[in-house]
Design an enzyme around this catalytic site. Sequence first.
Site, PDB file in Angstrom:
ATOM      1  N   LYS A 159       0.811  -1.217   0.000  1.00 52.60           N
ATOM      2  CA  LYS A 159       0.000   0.000   0.000  1.00 52.60           C
ATOM      3  C   LYS A 159       0.845   1.268   0.000  1.00 52.60           C
ATOM      4  O   LYS A 159       2.063   1.220   0.009  1.00 52.60           O
ATOM      5  CB  LYS A 159      -0.968  -0.006   1.194  1.00 52.60           C
ATOM      6  CG  LYS A 159      -1.764  -1.276   1.348  1.00 52.60           C
ATOM      7  CD  LYS A 159      -2.678  -1.569   0.156  1.00 52.60           C
ATOM      8  CE  LYS A 159      -3.071  -3.020   0.160  1.00 52.60           C
ATOM      9  NZ  LYS A 159      -4.477  -3.304   0.192  1.00 52.60           N
TER      10      LYS A 159
HETATM   11  C1  LIG Z   1      -5.371  -4.062   0.728  1.00 52.86           C
HETATM   12  C2  LIG Z   1      -6.824  -3.812   0.630  1.00 52.86           C
HETATM   13  C3  LIG Z   1      -7.697  -4.143   1.676  1.00 52.86           C
HETATM   14  C4  LIG Z   1      -7.290  -4.879   2.934  1.00 52.86           C
HETATM   15  O1  LIG Z   1      -6.181  -4.483   3.575  1.00 52.86           O
HETATM   16  P1  LIG Z   1      -5.309  -5.510   4.466  1.00 52.86           P
HETATM   17  O2  LIG Z   1      -4.522  -4.580   5.331  1.00 52.86           O
HETATM   18  O3  LIG Z   1      -4.473  -6.324   3.524  1.00 52.86           O
HETATM   19  O4  LIG Z   1      -6.265  -6.345   5.262  1.00 52.86           O
HETATM   20  C5  LIG Z   1      -9.030  -3.839   1.531  1.00 52.86           C
HETATM   21  N1  LIG Z   1      -9.495  -3.249   0.420  1.00 52.86           N
HETATM   22  C6  LIG Z   1      -8.695  -2.926  -0.604  1.00 52.86           C
HETATM   23  C7  LIG Z   1      -9.280  -2.252  -1.791  1.00 52.86           C
HETATM   24  C8  LIG Z   1      -7.330  -3.216  -0.542  1.00 52.86           C
HETATM   25  O5  LIG Z   1      -6.546  -2.902  -1.583  1.00 52.86           O
END
Ligand SMILES: *Cc1c(COP(=O)(O)O)cnc(C)c1O
Length: 191
Positions: A159
Site C-alpha cells: 500500500k
Molecule cells: C489491501 C486492501 C484491503 C485490505 O487491507 P489488508 O490490510 O491487507 O487487510 C481492503 N481493500 C482494498 C481495496 C485493498 O486494496
Amino acid sequence: GKWYRHEGRMVNTFEKKFAEANGMKRSVGTGSGTQAIHCGLYAVGVDAGDEVLVPPYTFIASINPIILLNALPVFVDIDYETFQMDPAKMEEKINGNTRAVEPVHIAGLSADMDRINEIAGKHNLGVVEDACQALFTEYKGRKCGTMGDIGCFSFQSSKILPCGEGGAAIGNNEELMNKFYSFHTLGVETG
Ligand SMILES: *Cc1c(COP(=O)(O)O)cnc(C)c1O
C-alpha cells in the site's frame, strides 16, 4: 519499547497524528485494513441478514468483512470510465434489507462520493469507505476516507504507506467511533 495499545504510547500517538493528517476528530489503529472495514461495517449497524452494496472490481478484502458479519455483499457494477462504483447503478440494488454502502476508492482514484452519499442519505444507509488504496487521494478538495461515516485504510506492504501489516479507520462521529473502538478490542470502552 511498549507497543501494546493499553500501556504503550505508540498507538495513541499514531492515532492522533493520523486523525490530524486527515483533518478528522478520531482515528483507531487496527491490525489490518480488513479489520478496519469489519469494525466499520459493524459500527454502522451491519448485522446478520443485512445487505451491503459494494463494487465487484476490488480486492477480496473489501468483501470478506461483509461475510464475516453474516451479511450479504450485493455488487454494484463499476463505471468503465473511472473503474469506480457507478452511482447510477445503486438504486436498483437497494431493498428493505440494504443497511450500508461500501464504496471502494480503487487504484488511487476516488469514487463519486457526492452522488453515493446523496443516494445513501435518501435510503438511510451507513457509508463505510474502503480507502485502502487511496490514502490522501482527494475528491473535490476532500480526502478519501473523510466523506462517509467511517473511512478505512491499510498499511500492508503493497500500500501507499506500508508497515508490513496494519490498518486504521477515521471518523468524526463519536458514537460510531466508540462502537468501532469497542468492537476492535474485546468490547472494552474507549479510554
Ligand atoms: C489491501 C486492501 C484491503 C485490505 O487491507 P489488508 O490490510 O491487507 O487487510 C481492503 N481493500 C482494498 C481495496 C485493498 O486494496
